[in-house]
Design an enzyme around this catalytic site. Sequence first.
Site, PDB file in Angstrom:
ATOM      1  N   GLY A  44      -0.069  -8.519  -1.851  1.00  9.75           N
ATOM      2  CA  GLY A  44      -1.372  -8.981  -1.375  1.00  9.75           C
ATOM      3  C   GLY A  44      -2.328  -7.813  -1.184  1.00  9.75           C
ATOM      4  N   SER A  45      -3.242  -7.975  -0.212  1.00 10.22           N
ATOM      5  CA  SER A  45      -4.332  -7.008  -0.051  1.00 10.22           C
ATOM      6  C   SER A  45      -3.843  -5.602   0.248  1.00 10.22           C
ATOM      7  CB  SER A  45      -5.256  -7.476   1.059  1.00 10.22           C
ATOM      8  OG  SER A  45      -5.609  -8.816   0.845  1.00 10.22           O
ATOM      9  N   THR A  46      -2.626  -5.474   0.754  1.00 10.25           N
ATOM     10  CA  THR A  46      -2.091  -4.143   1.016  1.00 10.25           C
ATOM     11  C   THR A  46      -2.232  -3.268  -0.228  1.00 10.25           C
ATOM     12  OG1 THR A  46      -0.458  -5.270   2.361  1.00 10.25           O
ATOM     13  CG2 THR A  46      -0.078  -2.954   1.922  1.00 10.25           C
ATOM     14  N   PHE A  47      -2.149  -3.913  -1.387  1.00  9.53           N
ATOM     15  CA  PHE A  47      -2.176  -3.177  -2.643  1.00  9.53           C
ATOM     16  C   PHE A  47      -3.574  -2.648  -2.982  1.00  9.53           C
ATOM     17  CE2 PHE A  47       0.829  -3.097  -6.461  1.00  9.53           C
ATOM     18  CZ  PHE A  47       1.802  -2.461  -5.718  1.00  9.53           C
ATOM     19  N   LYS A  48      -4.620  -3.163  -2.290  1.00  8.10           N
ATOM     20  CA  LYS A  48      -5.973  -2.658  -2.547  1.00  8.10           C
ATOM     21  C   LYS A  48      -6.037  -1.170  -2.239  1.00  8.10           C
ATOM     22  CE  LYS A  48      -8.100  -7.091  -1.854  1.00  8.10           C
ATOM     23  NZ  LYS A  48      -8.452  -8.017  -0.778  1.00  8.10           N
TER      24      LYS A  48
END
Lengths: 387, 683
Positions: free
Chosen positions: B303-307
């Site tokens: 999820g957004s952690t990968f941004k």
Amino acid sequence: MAGSRIDDSPFGRWWRNVDRTTLICAFILIGFGYILMLAASPAVAVRIGASRNMFIFKQVMFLSVAGLIVVGVSMLSRKAVLRLSLLGGALMLGATALTLVHGIEIKGARRWIALPLMSLQPSEFLKPCFAVVTGWLLTQRRISRYFPGMLLAFGLFGVILMLLKSQPDIGMLTVITTVFMTQLFVDGLNLILVGVGVAGMIGAGISAFLLFPHVRSRVERFLHPNVGDHYQIDTALRAFGNGGLTGRGPGEGRVKDLLPDAHADFVFAVAGEEYGLIVCLLIICVFGVIVVRTLLRLIREDDPFVVISTAGLVTGFGLQAFVNMASTLHLIPTKGMTLPFISYGGSSAMSVALAIGMVLALTRHQPGERSPRGESMMNTLRQWRPV
Amino acid sequence: MAVSPHDYDAPPPVTRTVRVTGEDLRARAHRDQMHVRLLGVAGGFCLIFTVVAIKLSIATVLHPMAPEKRQIASQIPEIPKIDPKGSLAGDFSLPQVHRASIIDRNGQTLALSLPVAQVYANPQELIDPQDVTKKLKTVLKDLNEEETTRRLSLPKQFVYIARNITPQQELAINSMGIPGIYFEPGERRHYPLGNMAAQIMGTVDIDDHGVAGVERFFDKRLMSDHHALRLSLDVRVQSVVRDELATAMSTFQAIGACAIVMDVRTGEVIAMVSLPDYDANEFSHASNDARFNRAVTGLYEPGSTFKLQTAAMGLETGTIHIWDRFSSIPIHIGRFTISDMKSDHFAPWMTLPEVMAYSSNPAAAHIALDVGGKRQAEWFHDMGFFAPVPIELPEAARPLVPHQWGISTTMTVGFGHGMAEPPLSIVRGTAATVNGGILITPTLLEREDAATAAPQEAALSQGVQTAALEQAETDTGSAKADSSSDALPTPQGPRVLSEKVSALLRRLLRLDVTSGTGRTAESPGYFVGGKTGTAEKIGPHGGYLKHVNISAFTGIFPMNAPRYAVYVMLDSPKPTPQTHGWTTAGWNAAPTVSKIVSRIGPMLQIFPDTAHAAQIDASMAIPMHPAVPRGVRPLGPGNDPGDPRKAEAEHRAAKAAERKALADQKAALKAAQKKQAQEVMDE
């Protein structure tokens, strides 16, 4: 211990005249047979899935019968011994021939005939009978000029040879051949011919090595101690090693439990583990006394029939003991041969009893016998009285 | 022997004259010859019997062949040697056990072997099986009398009576002196802390060989070296993390949860919790779900952690800059629409700090497009996202990675979808962005660097002292900062980011907590930084499930000198009145991280620094709209090289074909994930 000379009963006379030392030795061996069967057989019996006491009960019976045979046969006259040998020999020769057709096959050889209670190995009985018959044949040719004793003996030997080769039973064949050779030797065969005979035996041995795969494998395992499967012989030697001088004590053997055939071919190793060097030497001595003493006593004997027959009988007996002990000790290639009176086996015990009984009967002192005398070294020996 | 009767028959010793014929002479000669030869035969027998006697003496006394140990095992029992090699180590090794203990970094025992005995019988040697059973029953209380009597009556030579009896019981049975009863020494693995780190410990089988966890990974080491195996875990931290995580899990009624605390400089895993868990002593009774170590075996879309990774990639490759702006307008590609939640109301163009703080999916997709699929794939490969995470656990799973790296993959991976990674891998990647750009290797072993151990000890006492002094005198803060920074170990591993980019990313992560989605993760005085990540779960039929989330927060503290990463993940949390119906990470995972940081900080010798909060925050601050340097044309409206609309126009025909392939590939990935999802969803 000598019976009174006044005792004139048949038993009294027998007791006075019989070779009591050999008789006692035979019973000492029977005693060892009982004791070692108690030690050696339960593990084997359990391993083959039988009751642990099966071998013991059977052997008690066999050894009792064997004891009776020893005493019974030793009471026979020389003539009766000969008759028994001729009759029994013919019977057993037929039975040996029958094994080829009706035998039970055990481990690739047909040597046994099934009887109620036990299986019979007729060639075992053939051995003592053959020795006596050979003795008679070889002597007879000297008495009646035209009796083709030598020829008949060789013919008989040839027939037995063929039968045993077909079974196959190379061990028995070797023993019978050696017995026959010894008898010819004692009979006074030309030393050159003796040499030829020995050479022939060696040649036969080599051809057996080449012809029979199981003979070859055993010899090769013996010659190359580092190659192949030495489990049996190693276990036997470990049993001796575990025993040491005085042994582990009765029933305390452990390596024996892992010995294949501990109750038969390797019973000597069981004796080594539980009773040690001292008792094993005692067993060897008892065999030695029976064999050597009987041979030496024969020197005082003049009847060539008695000499040759008895020499054949004790040679067979002693050789069997030697082969068993030597193969257990890895002196010679392993050969399935029983230790007389000590190993488990009905045929073996009874045939050995028959042989010893015949020896006792033939060497029994004949009342009224008067031996001619000479001035040779033999004379001195004749005066020698073994105790 | 008595006098022989032959003596009476002895021939008179006088010579007589006898007449002899030729026949008689021949017979006599024959007899003499026979007698000589008999002597020969007798001699031969003497010889061979002597040889046998000699060989017998050799075999028994002179040069005996020793029996093998197993052949006479029952005759000469092995006398147990107490520590023959003097290899006793620590207080946790016991004599007669072979498997080494496992301890945590402070020496607390996690696993140890206790000496036990197996009691067996040889029924052949027993006298009365019933009586024996009765006697044994007095010591072995839970013995089934009937069954034991039956078994002891079997015609066998070996029957087990009981396994793993204590030395006291062994002594008691031995004192009964029952013939035919024997003991076999053994050992049993015991985990005194029960549920603590159960999935990491794993277990051993009945033959004492590791079959899971570190027990399996270090099986040879544990069997060969008696010294206790020291892990990097700290049971105090592990306990706190488990406590907080269990609370969060029950509060939000999540079906599973996991948390990791890792040293971002050394890679040492300080705590690793996966819930639900089980008592490590009862491994065989644990459910598969409890045995499942979510931290290394579980694969989740980040999820957004990968941004954070997307931003790091863009900055490191020089494609984007802090001042660039990115479109947050929903992107339509094929059947899919990449958009933000309707409630977000983002500006159509967002700066990089805004993208990170407010977590915009289309903007992250644009950054990914600007970098390009090829460079993106290389980046993830270099960051170790394509291989199983390196950790001393046999259960480390291989991540699910798209096979084809098309344009839609580039976009979805840009905001953490279309790829499934184990949580530890995410923590590792995050550590690299904050520790100065070094990709460290996570480890469960305590760093065996004695040189650094001593200064740490010094720093510890000094830290306590300074903390105490600080209460009285508020002006020694700089001294403390100095001493702690001196003690920080240098990260080891390949460099994946420059120091400069790492420093910038630290500010961005801090920004997410000070004014972004991760505000609830703040723990006063610890300067927590981090990134939220909420991924929709894939249902059993392949589609994303709305309102069923994997919500995770990857936190770092203290952000001014990053030391520890704290990761918390909740699987399918439910909304509560306190979260106003939200199930996103900011409402459940981030507050859990905050609680954990507050509790474990002091244990890890990091104390809240509220005195210099303003000063430190000022040094970490980054404006939401950074100024564009003179003479640079920033990315933004009218300058968007990766705009898919442009590309779409150019490659319309090509895309028609590619779309199909993408759909297929996506379906395949989902099918692979389905299993994973089902496993987690089944409960």
